[in-house]
Write a protein that holds these residues in place. Structure first.
Motif, short mmCIF file in Angstrom:
data_model
loop_
_atom_site.label_atom_id
_atom_site.label_comp_id
_atom_site.label_asym_id
_atom_site.label_seq_id
_atom_site.Cartn_x
_atom_site.Cartn_y
_atom_site.Cartn_z
N LYS A 1 0.80 -1.21 0.00
CA LYS A 1 0.00 0.00 0.00
C LYS A 1 0.84 1.27 0.00
CE LYS A 1 -0.50 -0.16 5.04
NZ LYS A 1 -1.47 -0.28 6.16
N ASP A 2 2.10 1.15 0.40
CA ASP A 2 2.99 2.31 0.40
C ASP A 2 3.75 2.47 -0.91
OD1 ASP A 2 2.34 2.99 3.08
OD2 ASP A 2 3.72 1.43 3.80
N GLY A 3 3.44 1.60 -1.86
CA GLY A 3 4.13 1.64 -3.14
C GLY A 3 5.47 0.93 -3.14
N ASP B 1 -2.52 -4.86 -1.57
CA ASP B 1 -3.37 -4.26 -0.54
C ASP B 1 -4.52 -3.45 -1.12
OD1 ASP B 1 -1.71 -5.23 1.58
OD2 ASP B 1 -0.28 -3.62 1.15
N SER B 2 -4.60 -3.38 -2.44
CA SER B 2 -5.68 -2.59 -3.04
C SER B 2 -7.02 -3.27 -2.77
CB SER B 2 -5.46 -2.41 -4.54
OG SER B 2 -5.61 -3.63 -5.24
N SER B 3 -8.03 -2.49 -2.48
CA SER B 3 -9.33 -3.07 -2.17
C SER B 3 -9.92 -3.80 -3.36
CB SER B 3 -10.30 -1.98 -1.70
OG SER B 3 -10.46 -0.99 -2.70
N TRP B 4 -9.54 -3.36 -4.57
CA TRP B 4 -10.02 -4.05 -5.78
C TRP B 4 -9.16 -5.25 -6.14
CZ3 TRP B 4 -10.42 0.93 -9.29
CH2 TRP B 4 -11.46 1.76 -8.80
N ARG B 5 -8.06 -5.47 -5.42
CA ARG B 5 -7.03 -6.46 -5.79
C ARG B 5 -6.65 -6.24 -7.25
NH1 ARG B 5 -6.03 -10.71 -2.60
NH2 ARG B 5 -6.39 -9.12 -1.02
N MET B 6 -6.12 -5.04 -7.50
CA MET B 6 -5.81 -4.60 -8.86
C MET B 6 -4.44 -5.09 -9.31
SD MET B 6 -5.38 -0.69 -10.30
CE MET B 6 -7.08 -0.17 -10.31
N PHE C 1 -1.61 -0.52 -22.03
CA PHE C 1 -1.42 -1.58 -21.04
C PHE C 1 -2.80 -2.06 -20.60
CE2 PHE C 1 -1.28 2.26 -18.37
CZ PHE C 1 -2.19 1.96 -17.36
N TRP C 2 -2.81 -3.21 -19.94
CA TRP C 2 -4.06 -3.87 -19.53
C TRP C 2 -4.03 -4.10 -18.02
CZ3 TRP C 2 -5.10 -8.65 -17.20
CH2 TRP C 2 -6.41 -9.12 -17.28
N GLY C 3 -5.20 -4.12 -17.42
CA GLY C 3 -5.26 -4.41 -15.99
C GLY C 3 -6.60 -5.01 -15.62
N TYR C 4 -6.68 -5.46 -14.37
CA TYR C 4 -7.98 -5.98 -13.92
C TYR C 4 -8.06 -5.93 -12.40
CZ TYR C 4 -6.63 -10.76 -12.29
OH TYR C 4 -6.13 -11.85 -11.61
N GLY C 5 -9.31 -5.99 -11.92
CA GLY C 5 -9.58 -6.01 -10.49
C GLY C 5 -10.48 -7.18 -10.15
N LEU C 6 -10.10 -7.94 -9.14
CA LEU C 6 -10.86 -9.14 -8.77
C LEU C 6 -12.06 -8.84 -7.87
CD1 LEU C 6 -8.06 -11.79 -8.12
CD2 LEU C 6 -9.92 -11.96 -9.78
N TYR C 7 -12.05 -7.66 -7.23
CA TYR C 7 -13.13 -7.33 -6.30
C TYR C 7 -13.83 -6.05 -6.74
CZ TYR C 7 -10.38 -10.54 -3.35
OH TYR C 7 -9.67 -11.61 -2.85
#
Length: 529
Positions: free
Chosen positions: A115-117, A363-368, A388-394
């Protein structure tokens, strides 16, 4: 020798990879005439879940991407060894992919980010004694004892805080409520990846997105044989011959313009049905507009449910498509003019585009997670354009910085969340100045194949008593193999063709990496990292 199949017709319900592979095997191994092979697809483009589209002006989009693996995927590589490259004379798609991958090896330097990068040292699996014992027990448990069980029901709380879980989950899109049966299959089938999950060195990349690198070359080869493609046509029902056998006699359909009709099958004709598509009812948003959540009446599942009610042995679709709130997740594709954003990600991760695979903000709430592919990732992508591509599980959870659920976010809001997770806030304005589009995609059934179920809920590729129907999808039962892969689709198609036609050729077996002493020893050592 006389060709007994040249006057038979074959009908493929669904235009995904399995259908294309089945058509190749019918033409090349079974002597079917291309003009007698009919591939019927609801969408205006073939390829199923292997998609890739867009433009420099409006932005590019892939709903998802399938991980390839050189050491497994036995039938996928056999199929692509038959297909000529579109770009390089006298080599196959298989050789083209592997040459590109070897020239652009994967070694993730920023697999997990906190979460702190801070980029974490993900080499340690973080298991405790109980985690190791539960994994070991699962490895040796008979899979027939795992009906309906979830991953959460097997493991304790600590397991879901380990580096292993964060990496394994986001590499393959697991949820805690996913089926334990499938999880066990993955542990066996992907055991080579267990020891390198932190670097993802086993990931094999295609030169472009999988639609353009895999689907288009197969389509061109089938065009050469004169295979018939019918798009924007939805199959609404299959009619069966009376009696205990499973014999399809007619295919009912509805076209996009509302026209309805029926195709009748003659004796000897075949029907191949993709019984369930994980990208059914997906929807795209854009930079200013969230994607819509539209779970009602997914066509492939609806058809499967209809025919399963008519004949026994065709499976039980209910466990897979009745809980879209559990099976959905959100992806997004970002398109930029120039490479400023990619340069920032490269400096942050120490991975040039195409070398890093997944970066997960654990730690991202979306699990990104995001993936920066080698550029260009699309054939029409010009030098001054990057993606670029990405996704979130939540997607139902509130963002950490954008205080909205991902499911309600526009492309701009998703990009804002990502910028903050990368701790690039000071560059937010200039990053957004370069945006062409960020396209979010909602997929209600993308994880449907991982849902807890009984082993018998998935039909056999050729159901018992079938004379002319085969099921070719991620929702059939194939011993030892794992779903959510290109290999599963090709293996199903090849099995279907050879079995229905009695062709005396072997389907490539699952490679028993999980029985090699050296692999097992390495996995054991990894569990103590």
């Amino acid at each position: 020798m006389e060709n007994t199949n040249e006057n038979k017709h074959a009908y493929f319900v669904g235009g995904g990879l399995a259908s294309l592979a089945g058509a190749v095997y019918l033409v090349q191994d079974a002597g079917f005439k291309g003009r007698n092979i009919h591939i019927i697809e609801t969408l205006p483009v073939i390829g199923g879940s292997n998609d890739g589209s867009g433009s420099k002006q409006n932005g590019f989009v892939c709903r998802g991407g399938r991980m390839l693996n050189e050491e497994t995927y036995e039938n996928f590589w056999e199929l692509t060894s038959r297909i000529p490259s579109l770009d390089i004379p006298n080599i196959s798609v298989k050789d083209e992919i592997l040459a590109f991958d070897h020239a652009n090896p994967t070694h993730a330097n920023a697999r997990l980010i906190d979460k702190d990068g801070k980029i974490l040292d993900a080499h340690a699996m973080d298991f405790d004694y109980e985690d190791r014992m539960k994994l070991l027990k699962l490895f040796f448990t008979d899979e027939n004892e795992l009906d309906h069980l979830t991953i959460r029901e097997w493991f304790d709380d600590h397991f879901f805080t380990t580096n292993f879980w964060y990496m394994w989950q986001t590499t393959f899109a697991w949820q805690q409520w996913s089926g334990l049966f499938e999880f066990k299959r993955y542990i066996h089938r992907m055991i080579l990846e267990f020891s390198r999950i932190d670097t993802l060195e086993g990931v094999t990349r295609t030169p472009y997105n999988q639609y353009e690198s895999v689907i288009l070359p197969i389509k061109k080869e089938l065009d050469r044989y004169g295979v018939d493609f019918t798009l924007k046509r939805t199959v609404t029902d299959l009619e069966f011959e009376m009696g205990e056998t499973i014999t399809v006699t007619a295919i009912e359909y509805k076209d996009a313009d509302g026209h309805t009709g029926q195709m009748n099958l003659n004796p000897g004709d075949l029907c191949f049905f993709t019984n369930g598509c994980i990208t059914d009812n997906s929807n795209n948003g854009d930079y200013q507009t969230p994607a819509k959540y539209l779970p009602e009446n997914p066509p492939s599942f609806t058809l499967w449910q209809k025919i399963a009610a008519k004949k026994s042995g065709l499976g039980n679709p209910s466990p897979f498509f009745s809980k879209p709130q559990q099976t959905k997740w959100h992806s997004f594709t970002a398109t930029f003019k120039g490479d400023q954003m990619l340069k920032m990600i490269e400096a942050y991760s120490a991975n040039k585009p195409g070398s890093g695979a997944l970066m997960t903000f654990k730690d991202s709430s979306w699990r990104m997670s995001i993936v920066v592919s080698a550029q260009p990732h699309f054939r029409s992508q010009q030098e001054d354009t990057t993606i670029f591509w990405g996704y979130g599980l939540y997607p139902d959870l509130m963002g950490d910085f954008v205080k909205k659920p991902m499911i309600d976010c526009s492309g701009e809001e998703i990009l804002t969340e990502l910028i903050h997770h990368l701790h690039l806030e000071e560059h937010e304005f200039e990053i957004k100045q370069g945006v062409v589009n960020v396209i979010p995609v909602m997929m209600p059934y993308i994880d449907a194949l991982f849902q807890p179920h009984a082993k018998t809920d998935r039909p056999l590729v050729v159901p018992k008593g079938s004379t002319n129907l085969a099921m070719i999808s991620q929702f059939v039962e194939i011993a030892q193999d794992m779903v959510f892969t290109e290999e599963y689709s090709v293996r199903a198609a090849r099995t279907a063709v050879y079995s229905l036609l009695g062709i005396d050729k072997a389907v490539e077996p699952v490679t028993a990496h999980d029985k090699r002493p050296d692999v097992l020893a390495k996995a054991a050592l990894t569990a103590f990292r």
